[in-house]
Write an enzyme that holds these catalytic residues in place. Structure first.
Site, PDB file in Angstrom:
ATOM      1  N   CYS A  86      -9.726 -57.807 -10.359  1.00 39.27           N
ATOM      2  CA  CYS A  86      -8.843 -58.956 -10.095  1.00 39.27           C
ATOM      3  C   CYS A  86      -8.946 -59.503  -8.666  1.00 39.27           C
ATOM      4  CB  CYS A  86      -7.398 -58.567 -10.391  1.00 39.27           C
ATOM      5  SG  CYS A  86      -6.697 -57.363  -9.244  1.00 39.27           S
ATOM      6  N   CYS A 154     -11.464 -41.798  -1.960  1.00 33.16           N
ATOM      7  CA  CYS A 154     -12.801 -41.654  -2.538  1.00 33.16           C
ATOM      8  C   CYS A 154     -12.881 -42.622  -3.710  1.00 33.16           C
ATOM      9  CB  CYS A 154     -12.981 -40.208  -2.984  1.00 33.16           C
ATOM     10  SG  CYS A 154     -14.647 -39.810  -3.502  1.00 33.16           S
TER      11      CYS A 154
END
Length: 165
Positions: A86, A154
């Site tokens: 998005c 991460c």
């Protein structure tokens, strides 16, 4: 059971417990402001069409890409890393660091733009984080990053898009 087997199992359990301790607690998500987002009403089939298979598996089904496969590992220009689903900004390039893990890693995140939840997918508790607007899975956060935060976000490169400044 032999002594060496017992010691090996104890060593594995100690490692699992230590890894679990490296996972910060989930916090209240910055998702409320995006609760009415049209991205949350997109069907799984439409997401797959929009994202392609690799990004769809990561963002919509919490898969993990293979380490050292993302071209974003080598992205060092000034700019912003945004959610591939998005385009919500998640990380500034100045927050990126080389963790040696094979995934793009960051020590800071735009906190209002992520949500967090506890994840037991590999049998130990971890903190998963996702885009607050489209709820797309990004990765996991650990307490073994550099200063100033000590955190390591991460991230799956397949879940991000880089926008140069």
């Amino acid at each position: 059971m032999t002594l060496s087997v017992l010691l090996h199992r104890r060593s594995l359990l100690t490692g699992v417990l230590a890894l679990a301790a490296c996972s910060p607690e989930p916090t209240a998500a910055g998702e409320a402001q995006y609760a009415a987002s049209p991205y949350r009403r997109i069907s799984d089939a439409e997401w797959r069409r929009r994202l392609g298979d690799a990004a769809w598996r990561v963002l919509r089904h919490e898969a993990t890409e293979r380490p050292f496969t993302s071209p974003l590992n080598d992205e060092h220009r000034r700019g912003t890393f945004v959610c591939k689903g998005c385009d919500l900004p998640l990380f500034r390039s100045s927050w990126k660091f080389e963790s040696g893990t094979g995934w793009p890693s960051f020590y800071e995140v735009m906190g209002a733009n992520i949500g967090r939840k506890r994840d037991f997918a590999i049998g130990i508790p971890r903190t998963e984080y996702h885009c607050a607007r489209c709820l797309g899975h990004q990765g996991h956060v650990f307490n073994d990053g550099p200063r100033p935060t000590g955190l390591r976000y991460c991230n799956n490169g397949a879940a991000l898009r880089f926008v140069a400044a």
